[in-house]
Every structure is written in structure tokens, then in C-alpha cells.
Design an enzyme around this catalytic site. Structure first.
Site, PDB file in Angstrom:
ATOM      1  N   ASP A 159       0.868  -1.186   0.000  1.00 30.14           N
ATOM      2  CA  ASP A 159       0.000   0.000   0.000  1.00 30.14           C
ATOM      3  C   ASP A 159       0.902   1.232   0.000  1.00 30.14           C
ATOM      4  OD1 ASP A 159      -1.625   2.131   0.653  1.00 30.14           O
ATOM      5  OD2 ASP A 159      -2.707   1.080   2.246  1.00 30.14           O
ATOM      6  N   TYR A 209      -9.998  15.446  -5.357  1.00 26.79           N
ATOM      7  CA  TYR A 209      -9.065  14.726  -6.242  1.00 26.79           C
ATOM      8  C   TYR A 209      -8.140  15.744  -6.937  1.00 26.79           C
ATOM      9  CZ  TYR A 209      -7.446  12.019 -10.289  1.00 26.79           C
ATOM     10  OH  TYR A 209      -6.666  11.414 -11.246  1.00 26.79           O
ATOM     11  N   PRO A 215      -2.039  13.011 -17.543  1.00 30.61           N
ATOM     12  CA  PRO A 215      -2.970  12.559 -18.583  1.00 30.61           C
ATOM     13  C   PRO A 215      -4.300  13.305 -18.509  1.00 30.61           C
ATOM     14  CG  PRO A 215      -2.149  10.722 -17.232  1.00 30.61           C
ATOM     15  CD  PRO A 215      -1.807  11.984 -16.525  1.00 30.61           C
ATOM     16  N   GLY A 216      -5.116  13.088 -19.563  1.00 34.28           N
ATOM     17  CA  GLY A 216      -6.452  13.706 -19.599  1.00 34.28           C
ATOM     18  C   GLY A 216      -7.515  12.699 -19.231  1.00 34.28           C
ATOM     19  N   VAL A 236      -8.504   9.006 -19.685  1.00 33.50           N
ATOM     20  CA  VAL A 236      -7.970   7.703 -20.105  1.00 33.50           C
ATOM     21  C   VAL A 236      -9.014   6.627 -19.797  1.00 33.50           C
ATOM     22  CG1 VAL A 236      -5.971   6.179 -19.992  1.00 33.50           C
ATOM     23  CG2 VAL A 236      -5.714   8.585 -19.348  1.00 33.50           C
TER      24      VAL A 236
HETATM   25  N1  LIG Z   1      -7.801   7.340 -15.834  1.00 38.42           N
HETATM   26  C1  LIG Z   1      -7.607   8.627 -16.076  1.00 38.42           C
HETATM   27  O1  LIG Z   1      -8.333   9.241 -16.889  1.00 38.42           O
HETATM   28  C2  LIG Z   1      -6.504   9.375 -15.398  1.00 38.42           C
HETATM   29  C3  LIG Z   1      -5.735   8.833 -14.397  1.00 38.42           C
HETATM   30  N2  LIG Z   1      -4.749   9.591 -13.821  1.00 38.42           N
HETATM   31  C4  LIG Z   1      -3.903   9.061 -12.771  1.00 38.42           C
HETATM   32  O2  LIG Z   1      -3.170   7.947 -13.271  1.00 38.42           O
HETATM   33  C5  LIG Z   1      -2.934   6.994 -12.226  1.00 38.42           C
HETATM   34  C6  LIG Z   1      -3.460   5.620 -12.651  1.00 38.42           C
HETATM   35  O3  LIG Z   1      -4.831   5.732 -12.967  1.00 38.42           O
HETATM   36  P1  LIG Z   1      -5.687   4.542 -13.597  1.00 38.42           P
HETATM   37  O4  LIG Z   1      -4.805   3.535 -14.200  1.00 38.42           O
HETATM   38  O5  LIG Z   1      -6.740   5.185 -14.417  1.00 38.42           O
HETATM   39  O6  LIG Z   1      -6.363   3.950 -12.270  1.00 38.42           O
HETATM   40  P2  LIG Z   1      -6.965   2.490 -11.964  1.00 38.42           P
HETATM   41  O7  LIG Z   1      -7.923   2.673 -10.860  1.00 38.42           O
HETATM   42  O8  LIG Z   1      -7.425   1.843 -13.214  1.00 38.42           O
HETATM   43  O9  LIG Z   1      -5.666   1.685 -11.441  1.00 38.42           O
HETATM   44  C7  LIG Z   1      -5.014   2.103 -10.264  1.00 38.42           C
HETATM   45  C8  LIG Z   1      -4.167   0.972  -9.705  1.00 38.42           C
HETATM   46  O10 LIG Z   1      -3.561   1.466  -8.510  1.00 38.42           O
HETATM   47  C9  LIG Z   1      -3.750   0.526  -7.466  1.00 38.42           C
HETATM   48  N3  LIG Z   1      -3.791   1.222  -6.180  1.00 38.42           N
HETATM   49  C10 LIG Z   1      -4.766   2.038  -5.714  1.00 38.42           C
HETATM   50  N4  LIG Z   1      -4.469   2.457  -4.485  1.00 38.42           N
HETATM   51  C11 LIG Z   1      -3.284   1.900  -4.150  1.00 38.42           C
HETATM   52  C12 LIG Z   1      -2.458   1.943  -2.996  1.00 38.42           C
HETATM   53  N5  LIG Z   1      -2.830   2.637  -1.900  1.00 38.42           N
HETATM   54  N6  LIG Z   1      -1.290   1.262  -3.002  1.00 38.42           N
HETATM   55  C13 LIG Z   1      -0.933   0.522  -4.066  1.00 38.42           C
HETATM   56  N7  LIG Z   1      -1.673   0.432  -5.188  1.00 38.42           N
HETATM   57  C14 LIG Z   1      -2.843   1.109  -5.230  1.00 38.42           C
HETATM   58  C15 LIG Z   1      -5.057  -0.173  -7.790  1.00 38.42           C
HETATM   59  O11 LIG Z   1      -5.143  -1.442  -7.149  1.00 38.42           O
HETATM   60  C16 LIG Z   1      -4.988  -0.262  -9.310  1.00 38.42           C
HETATM   61  O12 LIG Z   1      -4.325  -1.430  -9.727  1.00 38.42           O
HETATM   62  C17 LIG Z   1      -3.624   7.575 -10.978  1.00 38.42           C
HETATM   63  O13 LIG Z   1      -2.685   8.275 -10.214  1.00 38.42           O
HETATM   64  C18 LIG Z   1      -4.650   8.534 -11.568  1.00 38.42           C
HETATM   65  O14 LIG Z   1      -4.996   9.542 -10.661  1.00 38.42           O
HETATM   66  C19 LIG Z   1      -4.497  10.879 -14.214  1.00 38.42           C
HETATM   67  C20 LIG Z   1      -5.233  11.438 -15.190  1.00 38.42           C
HETATM   68  C21 LIG Z   1      -6.295  10.752 -15.871  1.00 38.42           C
HETATM   69  C1  LIG Z   2      -9.144  10.974 -13.661  1.00 37.90           C
HETATM   70  C2  LIG Z   2      -8.594  12.282 -14.020  1.00 37.90           C
HETATM   71  O1  LIG Z   2      -7.565  12.664 -13.553  1.00 37.90           O
HETATM   72  C3  LIG Z   2      -9.305  13.045 -14.927  1.00 37.90           C
HETATM   73  C4  LIG Z   2      -9.151  14.476 -14.913  1.00 37.90           C
HETATM   74  O2  LIG Z   2     -10.009  12.525 -15.736  1.00 37.90           O
END
Ligand SMILES: NC(=O)C1=CN([C@@H]2O[C@H](COP(=O)(O)OP(=O)(O)OC[C@H]3O[C@@H](n4cnc5c(N)ncnc54)[C@H](O)[C@@H]3O)[C@@H](O)[C@H]2O)C=CC1
Ligand SMILES: CC(=O)C(C)=O
Length: 259
Positions: free
Chosen positions: A62, A155, A185-186, A188
Site C-alpha cells: 500500500d 481529487y 494525462p487527460g 484515459v
Molecule cells: N484514468 C484517467 O483518466 C486518469 C488517471 N490519472 C492518474 O493515473 C494513475 C493511474 O490511474 P488509472 O490507471 O486510471 O487507475 P486504476 O484505478 O485503473 O488503477 C489504479 C491501480 O492502482 C492501485 N492502487 C490504488 N491504491 C493503491 C495503494 N494505496 N497502493 C498501491 N496500489 C494502489 C489499484 O489497485 C490499481 O491497480 C492515478 O494516479 C490517476 O490519478 C491521471 C489522469 C487521468
Molecule cells: C481521472 C482524471 O484525472 C481526470 C481528470 O479525468
């Protein structure tokens, strides 16, 4: 193959953006340490990397717990013979109006998105300094780190904090040859956006899918971002072509937020 032989630790690499970053860097020739709270995803990604002929180990940890993330870094150095690049990708969303936000929910998202990035920067920097190597630290920010979004207010605050930590750490660590940058990123198409869209529908009365479509329709390049789009940019940040960049949180969003 510009990072061939380097060792990279990626948090939140069991799915979504983190998974694509891990696969891309493995294709670039890196050895991978995969860290996630959920063991099943990282174990599947490790198998994908091994099937590609790469090397990967996994740690269930974590990121909000400094001891767990430090242990993952130390074990990586021990098991893979080093750790050159740290990617603080793990993050969670919090969706809802500010006026209804409960303290426990704020604490949780801060602990993961802000503290988690801080502990990752700290663990990596201590390890790089102890081994006198010019490492790279790369963190997951967002367009929400450049603009506060309605119903994503807390967030967004966490992602503004990631930008601040990136700038401050870059200044503190530059003299050790350590660079610190973030990717923003935007929209995703990952499980995170499925959750955002669903919760937005509950809060606003929109249909499921409507909020996501509305965001995507505003993207100049006319499509949602893929995790691979993000991974390609992280590959640049992880490689030597970005050696002269530090303290930056760079937007890669297909044309949505202009700074
Ligand atoms: N999906 C989107 O549109 C965007 C995502 N982001 C950022 O990109 C990163 C990845 O996002 P996604 O892949 O979309 O998210 P997701 O929810 O699909 O995957 C996140 C992963 O992180 C793990 N995780 C969550 N909390 C955790 C913790 N405390 N310790 C260890 N692992 C943990 C989860 O188990 C999961 O495998 C995040 O930081 C998110 O804020 C930024 C901009 C846009
Ligand atoms: C999940 C995230 O960072 C946005 C703006 O879509």
C-alpha cells in the site's frame, strides 16, 4: 531500447495506466518491480512481461504506508541488483460535491494520492543517494493537477499537491543528479473512469456513459486517451532523452487543457 538494463519500480501497475507503463518499459528493455495493493493484477502483468522475454518481480504493498513502500524499494534493489527509476503511479479518485465531502473520504484520497507520492519520492531518493546513482523519479499527476474540476475537487487538490511535490523534490534533489517529473494525462479509458462516470451519474442524474462522452467530446484530437498513449510519454521521461528536464508536470491529453 534506451533504458535497456535499467530497473524500474511502478506502483499501481496491476491494471490501467500502471500496467501499460510496466509493459512499455519492459518492451524498452527494463527490468520491472510491480507494486500494487491487489496481488492478482501484478501477478498477471508479471506473467505478460515474462512472456515477452522480460524480467519482473511483484510486491503487494500500500503506497500510503511509508514502511511498505520503503520495503518494496529495498527488496527491489536486493532482488534485481538495483533500482534506477521510480514511478509513483498509484492513485484513487474521489467524486462528489465539496459541500457533501466527508472527512474520512478526504483523508483516504490524501493518504494515497499525496502521502503515497511523497513516500515514494522519499524511498527512491534515499535509495538513489545511498547508492550514489542519478535516478529518475516520475509521478502520476493529471490535467486535474492544472485545473480544478467540479465534483472532482478534492481529487484535483491531490493532483495540485503532486505538482508541488514534484517541483520541491526536483529542487532538493538536483544536486544529487536526481530528476523529478510528472505526467498529466487527460481522460484515459480505465477502470478509474468507469468509476468516475458511474458516480457522476449518481450525483448529477446524467445517464451512465454521458459524463465520459462529454469529456471525450471536448478533446481536440477527437478520441479518448489510451493507457498506451500515457506509457509512450513515460517511456520518454524514463529514458536519457529527458535527462535535462526536472520539476515539470507535463500535460499529455490530446488537447483538452492548455497551459
Ligand atoms: N484514468 C484517467 O483518466 C486518469 C488517471 N490519472 C492518474 O493515473 C494513475 C493511474 O490511474 P488509472 O490507471 O486510471 O487507475 P486504476 O484505478 O485503473 O488503477 C489504479 C491501480 O492502482 C492501485 N492502487 C490504488 N491504491 C493503491 C495503494 N494505496 N497502493 C498501491 N496500489 C494502489 C489499484 O489497485 C490499481 O491497480 C492515478 O494516479 C490517476 O490519478 C491521471 C489522469 C487521468
Ligand atoms: C481521472 C482524471 O484525472 C481526470 C481528470 O479525468
Amino acid at each position: 531500447m534506451k533504458i535497456k538494463g535499467k530497473t524500474v519500480l511502478v506502483t499501481g501497475s496491476g491494471r490501467g495506466i500502471g500496467r501499460s507503463i510496466a509493459l512499455r518499459l519492459a518492451q524498452d528493455g527494463a527490468n520491472l518491480a510491480l507494486v500494487d495493493m491487489m496481488p492478482d493484477g501484478i501477478s498477471a502483468v508479471a506473467n505478460e512481461i515474462k512472456a515477452l522475454g522480460g524480467r519482473a518481480i511483484t510486491f503487494t504493498a500500500d503506497v500510503s504506508d511509508p514502511q511498505q513502500i520503503t520495503a518494496a524499494v529495498e527488496s527491489t534493489v536486493h532482488e534485481l541488483g538495483g533500482m534506477d527509476i521510480m514511478i509513483n503511479n498509484a492513485g484513487i479518485a474521489l467524486i462528489g460535491p465539496l459541500i457533501d465531502t466527508e472527512p474520512a473520504a478526504v483523508e483516504r484520497v490524501m493518504r494515497v494520492n499525496v502521502n503515497g507520492v511523497l513516500w515514494g519520492i522519499q524511498a527512491a531518493a534515499r535509495s538513489f543517494k545511498a547508492r550514489s546513482i542519478p535516478g529518475k523519479i516520475i509521478s502520476g499527476c493529471s490535467i486535474a493537477g492544472h485545473e480544478g474540476y467540479a465534483l472532482l475537487g478534492v481529487y484535483s487538490a491531490t493532483k495540485f499537491a503532486v505538482r508541488a511535490l514534484t517541483q520541491a523534490a526536483a529542487k532538493e534533489l538536483a544536486s544529487d543528479g536526481i530528476t523529478v517529473n510528472s505526467y498529466c494525462p487527460g481522460v484515459v479509458g480505465t477502470d478509474m473512469w468507469v468509476e468516475i462516470d458511474k458516480r457522476m451519474a449518481e450525483v448529477t442524474g446524467a445517464k451512465v456513459g454521458e459524463t465520459y462522452d462529454k469529456f471525450v467530446n471536448n478533446i481536440a484530437l477527437g478520441r479518448a486517451q489510451t493507457p498506451e498513449d500515457v506509457a509512450a510519454f513515460v517511456s520518454y521521461l524514463a529514458g536519457p532523452d529527458s535527462d535535462y528536464m526536472t520539476g515539470q508536470s507535463i500535460i499529455i491529453d490530446g488537447g483538452l487543457v492548455y497551459r
